[in-house]
Design a protein around this motif. Structure first.
Motif, short mmCIF file in Angstrom:
data_model
loop_
_atom_site.label_atom_id
_atom_site.label_comp_id
_atom_site.label_asym_id
_atom_site.label_seq_id
_atom_site.Cartn_x
_atom_site.Cartn_y
_atom_site.Cartn_z
N ASN A 164 0.83 -1.22 0.00
CA ASN A 164 0.00 0.00 0.00
C ASN A 164 0.85 1.26 0.00
OD1 ASN A 164 -2.34 -1.50 0.01
ND2 ASN A 164 -2.59 -1.45 2.23
N PHE A 165 1.89 1.28 0.84
CA PHE A 165 2.77 2.46 0.90
C PHE A 165 3.51 2.66 -0.42
CE2 PHE A 165 3.03 2.33 5.74
CZ PHE A 165 2.31 3.50 5.88
N ARG A 166 4.01 1.58 -0.99
CA ARG A 166 4.79 1.71 -2.22
C ARG A 166 3.91 2.15 -3.39
NH1 ARG A 166 8.65 -3.46 -2.75
NH2 ARG A 166 9.40 -2.22 -4.51
N ARG A 167 2.65 1.69 -3.40
CA ARG A 167 1.73 2.15 -4.44
C ARG A 167 1.39 3.63 -4.24
NH1 ARG A 167 -3.03 -2.29 -5.58
NH2 ARG A 167 -1.77 -3.76 -6.77
N ARG A 168 1.11 3.99 -2.97
CA ARG A 168 0.71 5.37 -2.68
C ARG A 168 1.80 6.35 -3.09
NH1 ARG A 168 -0.78 6.13 3.35
NH2 ARG A 168 -2.37 4.61 2.71
N MET A 169 3.03 5.94 -2.96
CA MET A 169 4.14 6.84 -3.25
C MET A 169 4.83 6.50 -4.56
SD MET A 169 5.59 7.15 0.62
CE MET A 169 4.42 7.57 1.94
N GLY A 170 4.18 5.64 -5.36
CA GLY A 170 4.74 5.30 -6.65
C GLY A 170 4.46 6.35 -7.71
N LYS A 171 4.87 6.06 -8.94
CA LYS A 171 4.70 6.99 -10.06
C LYS A 171 4.00 6.29 -11.21
CE LYS A 171 8.89 9.62 -8.92
NZ LYS A 171 10.22 10.06 -9.40
N GLN A 172 3.19 7.06 -11.90
CA GLN A 172 2.52 6.51 -13.08
C GLN A 172 3.43 6.66 -14.29
OE1 GLN A 172 -1.28 8.61 -13.15
NE2 GLN A 172 -2.29 6.76 -12.42
N GLU A 173 3.48 5.61 -15.12
CA GLU A 173 4.31 5.66 -16.32
C GLU A 173 3.69 4.76 -17.39
OE1 GLU A 173 7.53 2.17 -15.24
OE2 GLU A 173 8.06 4.24 -14.77
N ALA A 174 4.13 4.97 -18.60
CA ALA A 174 3.60 4.20 -19.72
C ALA A 174 4.00 2.73 -19.59
CB ALA A 174 4.10 4.77 -21.04
N GLY A 175 3.06 1.85 -19.95
CA GLY A 175 3.35 0.42 -19.91
C GLY A 175 2.81 -0.27 -21.14
N ASP A 180 -2.06 -3.94 -15.87
CA ASP A 180 -2.16 -4.68 -14.62
C ASP A 180 -3.37 -4.15 -13.84
OD1 ASP A 180 -1.41 -2.27 -13.50
OD2 ASP A 180 0.64 -2.89 -13.05
N GLU A 181 -3.49 -4.54 -12.57
CA GLU A 181 -4.68 -4.17 -11.80
C GLU A 181 -4.75 -2.67 -11.49
OE1 GLU A 181 -2.59 -5.42 -7.54
OE2 GLU A 181 -4.36 -6.47 -8.26
N THR A 182 -3.62 -1.96 -11.66
CA THR A 182 -3.63 -0.52 -11.35
C THR A 182 -3.80 0.33 -12.60
OG1 THR A 182 -1.23 -0.17 -11.63
CG2 THR A 182 -1.99 -1.02 -9.50
N ALA A 183 -3.86 -0.26 -13.77
CA ALA A 183 -3.70 0.47 -15.03
C ALA A 183 -4.86 1.41 -15.34
CB ALA A 183 -3.52 -0.51 -16.17
N LEU A 184 -4.49 2.52 -15.98
CA LEU A 184 -5.43 3.38 -16.69
C LEU A 184 -5.27 3.04 -18.18
CD1 LEU A 184 -4.87 6.88 -15.04
CD2 LEU A 184 -6.83 5.38 -14.74
N ILE A 213 -1.33 3.24 -18.95
CA ILE A 213 -0.58 3.90 -17.88
C ILE A 213 -0.64 3.01 -16.65
CG2 ILE A 213 -0.36 5.96 -16.43
CD1 ILE A 213 0.11 6.50 -19.37
N VAL A 214 0.51 2.58 -16.19
CA VAL A 214 0.57 1.71 -15.01
C VAL A 214 1.26 2.44 -13.86
CG1 VAL A 214 0.57 -0.42 -16.35
CG2 VAL A 214 2.74 0.68 -15.78
N LEU A 215 0.99 1.96 -12.68
CA LEU A 215 1.60 2.54 -11.48
C LEU A 215 2.85 1.76 -11.14
CD1 LEU A 215 1.42 4.55 -9.08
CD2 LEU A 215 0.17 2.76 -7.84
#
Length: 467
Positions: A145-156, A160-164, A254-256
């Motif tokens: 949870n912490f690593r996702r909250r402080m992660g960055k969005q980038e092209a993929g 995956d489950e976090t994707a836009l 866009i993935v996280l």
């Protein structure tokens, strides 16, 4: 004026108030003088009406009001000065008479009294206390949870489950072909993780740039007009006409990317003053954080078990039931002889605990100061900020937010009650013998299933589940 007290039994007493003319005569005359100055009487200039005329017109009602007030003050002053713990209101005796032509009065009132209570709060009372074990799975989840909250969005390249997912959304006809004059959204965007339908989420799982996904926008959001309008760029009034299937031509994903472990990340999680430098220290800090959070759950369970243990030890209290029923009827016009017993039975349980609670507070010298209430508000403020991922908020901001919370009267009363209970149960925990047990989360959660709940615990557990 004289007030005499007689104890009738364990939970009833009698107050007899004797009031003589000398106790109220001057106050009656003073009030009549005020009326004479303020009331206009036909045929007389203001303040010049004969005193006898004013007394004839207003004398009896003024006397009635003042004698009643004097008796009431005498009653409640005696109760306060003698520390009588009265339940309900004083009940006038049926033999009381109030003849306005009389000069002296002798009136009796029955009082309902709180019983003497042995709280049994001592080391002989055993109460279970459940310590919840922190598992590696919990630590992994918190880390994720912490690593996702402080992660960055980038092209993929793969969703995956976090994707836009961005691309062209095209409405299809009943044959699965692009619909003539159908909806086409050139710059469409969806976030499958927020779809309400699991099957629709799965359609986008693992898709790549260049793929075409056939999906149903209405199914993703239970045909919510606002969400469909936003997704398809159409008016809300028009969504009923577009509940079929659509193609989604994937143009961009866009993935996280989760944050990497390291000192920068550790400072972001635990604050700039943290001394954490290694993954081992980080995981231990997560373990401590989770353990602290679980302590509040353990303490909550303790309040349920402690209250049940205490009430079982105390047993049913002797109360002035007749007086309390009269008091309830006076408070609620809907109550009558047919429904008062059921209503009183429900209210009695709560009253018994209030009396026991107050007795424990007196025994353990539990007092709530304004600073205690403010500290609870500060704690609540930090919890609210934490819900939004803000963990390193400044003390000045928290303090201001806490003061703002307490400006609301209802919120302040609620926080006072929470503070009182926290201090009370903390004192109880020190006073009784806690039988500590270590359990995992699954075992702890089972304590709140109906089969495990005691009669007194059911209502509180339901409240916890609701929150």
């Amino acid at each position: 004026m004289n007030v005499a007290y007689e104890k009738l039994d364990n939970v009833r007493g009698k107050l007899t108030v004797t009031i003589e003319e000398k106790d109220y005569a001057e106050k009656v005359q003073a009030e009549l003088k005020k009326i004479r100055k303020s009331q206009a009487v036909p045929g007389f200039r203001p303040g010049k009406a004969p005193a006898s005329m004013i007394e004839k017109k207003y004398g009896e009602p003024v006397k009635y009001d003042i004698v009643n007030r004097e008796i009431g003050d005498a009653l409640f002053n005696y109760i306060r000065e003698n520390n009588l713990h009265v339940l309900g209101n004083p009940v006038p005796a049926a033999t009381n008479t109030f003849d306005l032509s009389a000069k002296d009065y002798n009136l009796e009132f029955t009082l309902g009294l709180a019983p003497e209570i042995d709280t049994h709060v001592n080391k002989d009372l055993h109460v279970p206390y459940y310590n919840i074990e922190v598992s590696e799975e919990m630590i992994d989840t918190q880390d994720k949870n912490f690593r996702r909250r402080m992660g960055k969005q980038e092209a993929g390249e793969e969703a995956d489950e976090t994707a836009l997912v961005k691309g062209v959304i095209t409405e299809l006809d009943e044959n699965g072909q692009p619909k003539a004059e159908g909806v086409v959204v050139e710059n469409g965007i969806v976030s499958p993780q927020h779809f309400r339908n699991e099957e629709q989420r799965k359609l986008f799982a693992g898709c790549h740039v260049g793929d075409t996904v056939k999906f149903n926008p209405a199914a993703t959001c239970d045909a919510n007009p606002t969400e469909m309008s936003s997704m398809l760029n159409i008016d809300k009034e028009d969504v009923e006409n577009h509940k079929g299937d659509f193609n989604f031509e994937v143009k961009e994903i866009i993935v996280l990317k989760p944050a990497e472990l390291g000192e920068e990340f550790y400072k972001a999680v635990f604050g700039p003053e943290t001394e954490i430098k290694t993954e081992e220290e980080y995981r231990q800090a997560l373990r401590n954080m989770i353990a602290n959070a679980l302590t509040s759950d353990s303490n909550y369970r303790f309040t349920i078990d402690a209250r049940e243990a205490i009430q079982n030890a105390v047993g049913s209290l002797e109360l002035p039931d007749d007086i309390l029923k009269d008091f309830l009827r006076a408070q609620n016009e809907a109550l009558n002889e047919e429904n008062i017993d059921a209503e009183y039975a429900a209210a009695r349980k709560g009253l018994e605990w209030e009396l026991v609670r107050d007795a424990i507070a007196a025994q353990l010298d539990v007092k709530v100061e304004q600073e205690d209430v403010l500290n609870t508000a500060r704690m609540m403020a930090r919890q609210q900020f934490a819900q939004y991922g803000i963990n390193n908020i400044g003390d000045d901001v928290v303090d201001k937010y806490a003061h703002d919370i307490l400006k609301d009267k209802k919120a302040a009363e609620s926080i006072y009650g929470q503070t009182r209970d926290m201090k009370l149960y903390a004192a109880i925990k020190e006073a009784v013998t806690c039988d500590e047990k270590t359990v995992n989360v699954e075992e702890f959660n089972k304590l709140f299933t109906p089969a495990e709940l005691g009669e007194n615990a059911a209502e509180e557990a339901a409240e916890m589940a609701h929150e």
